[in-house]
Design an enzyme around this catalytic site. Structure first.
Site, mmCIF file in Angstrom:
data_model
loop_
_atom_site.group_PDB
_atom_site.id
_atom_site.type_symbol
_atom_site.label_atom_id
_atom_site.label_comp_id
_atom_site.label_asym_id
_atom_site.label_seq_id
_atom_site.Cartn_x
_atom_site.Cartn_y
_atom_site.Cartn_z
ATOM 1 N N ASP A 212 8.888 57.849 -23.206
ATOM 2 C CA ASP A 212 8.353 56.931 -22.188
ATOM 3 C C ASP A 212 9.438 55.889 -21.918
ATOM 4 O OD1 ASP A 212 6.687 55.503 -20.480
ATOM 5 O OD2 ASP A 212 5.515 54.563 -22.078
ATOM 6 N N GLN B 114 -4.250 58.418 -20.898
ATOM 7 C CA GLN B 114 -3.029 59.235 -20.905
ATOM 8 C C GLN B 114 -3.054 60.209 -22.083
ATOM 9 O OE1 GLN B 114 -0.284 59.091 -18.618
ATOM 10 N NE2 GLN B 114 0.118 61.003 -19.665
ATOM 11 N N CYS C 97 4.799 60.510 -19.731
ATOM 12 C CA CYS C 97 3.606 60.045 -19.001
ATOM 13 C C CYS C 97 3.920 59.723 -17.551
ATOM 14 C CB CYS C 97 3.025 58.822 -19.691
ATOM 15 S SG CYS C 97 4.202 57.465 -19.836
ATOM 16 N N ARG D 119 -4.363 64.308 -15.729
ATOM 17 C CA ARG D 119 -4.965 62.967 -15.744
ATOM 18 C C ARG D 119 -6.296 62.981 -14.987
ATOM 19 N NH1 ARG D 119 -2.265 58.368 -16.517
ATOM 20 N NH2 ARG D 119 -4.425 57.669 -16.672
ATOM 21 N N HIS E 244 -3.094 53.283 -24.137
ATOM 22 C CA HIS E 244 -3.271 54.064 -22.903
ATOM 23 C C HIS E 244 -4.045 55.345 -23.262
ATOM 24 C CE1 HIS E 244 -2.840 55.223 -18.875
ATOM 25 N NE2 HIS E 244 -1.542 55.428 -18.781
ATOM 26 N N ARG F 245 -7.066 48.302 -15.740
ATOM 27 C CA ARG F 245 -5.678 48.273 -16.213
ATOM 28 C C ARG F 245 -5.274 46.811 -16.288
ATOM 29 N NH1 ARG F 245 -0.637 51.962 -14.290
ATOM 30 N NH2 ARG F 245 -1.742 53.291 -15.750
#
Ligand code: CP
Ligand code: NVA
Length: 296
Positions: free
Chosen positions: A213, A125, A253, A281, A122, A95
């Protein structure tokens, strides 16, 4: 050597395979005796914990490493760190603030690299999001996904993934925050005709999935006041959800900011699927790693 920096590193068929792998209840412990490095330059609740448990479920050993400890390009170059990790591990999940860091890691071709969130993308996700939609609504093809808010990393990977799965994608975002033309071209190249509008109602009308988001992503904290003003009309409210199809689901998310991009009544309400989404996830990370292992 295969990597996953963005969701369209997979073909649409491969994406469906990964979703199928993600639903295996008893996966082969293909990582027995092997390690996966999980490097985080930014905080995480879901990604770190789901990835650690996914590796455990495949028989492997996850090692969490804070980015500051490695010191990308401060203590040591990204390249030297990646070559070092490649000597111990079978995958690096990372990340990062700057997507280019992942591209430099990938370019070495010494270990498969998995993007655990960058400023641009991402993809892990997006995998969990598609699995959740499939579990909730059945066939993805022909379903309509409306994203309300910032055209950010989560939106980009999700819009690409949705297009790959034959979904219709819509985005409602304020003037000045829309995606670059290159993003739209990339989605169109996958066969979708994305709608980009400044009207949340237009985007959500008749949609099957309403997604949002945060307005300021990690790394954009300094822009929060400006963004809060720009996105004030882009909150997912119960009234906005009324515009969607009966039976539509709400997704996020997480982390969620109640009273900003979504009101509590929606994110904690009966249409919300945030908890199966968060759990997925882990299942999709396990599926992706198992699939990726077979490709090496
Ligand atoms: N959705 C997500 O990536 O959450 P974390 O930032 O907590 O990992
Ligand atoms: N867009 C958000 C997603 C967090 C999971 C961020 O980058 O901070």
């Amino acid at each position: 050597m295969r990597h996953l920096l963005e969701i369209d590193d997979l073909s649409p068929d491969e994406l469906h395979s990964v979703l199928a792998y993600s639903q295996q209840e008893r996966p082969e412990p293909v990582l027995t005796g092997r390690g996966v490095a999980l490097v985080f330059e930014k905080p995480s609740a879901r990604t770190r914990n789901s990835a650690e448990m996914a590796v455990v479920q495949l028989g492997g050993h996850p090692v969490y490493i804070q980015g500051g400890e490695l010191g990308f390009d401060t203590r040591e170059s990204v390249e030297d760190i990646t070559r070092t990790l490649a000597g111990y591990y079978d995958f690096v999940g990372a990340r990062v603030f700057d997507h280019a860091t992942l591209e430099r890691m990938e370019k070495l071709q010494v270990i498969p690299i998995v993007n655990l969130l960058s400023d641009k993308a991402h993809p892990m996700q997006a995998l969990a999001d598609l699995l959740t939609i499939q579990q909730e609504l059945g066939d993805l093809s022909g379903r309509t996904l409306a994203f309300v808010g910032d055209a950010n990393n989560v939106w980009r990977s999700l819009a690409l993934a949705a297009a790959m799965a034959g979904m219709k994608t819509r985005l409602a975002t304020p003037d000045g925050y829309g995606p670059p033309a290159a993003d739209i071209d990339r989605i169109k190249a996958l066969g979708a005709e994305p709608l980009v509008t400044q009207s949340p109602v237009e985007a959500v009308a008749g949609a099957d999935v309403v997604y949002t988001d945060v307005w300021a992503s990690m790394g954009q904290e300094g822009e929060f006041d400006k963004r809060k003003a720009a996105f004030a009309e882009y909150s997912v409210t119960a009234d906005l959800m009324e515009q969607a199809n009966p039976g539509a689901i709400f997704m996020h998310c997480l982390p969620a900011h109640r009273g900003e991009e979504v009101v509590g009544e929606v994110v904690d309400g009966p249409q919300s699927r945030i908890w199966p989404q968060a759990e997925n996830r882990m299942h999709t990370t396990r599926g992706l790693l198992a699939w990726l292992w077979e490709q090496q």
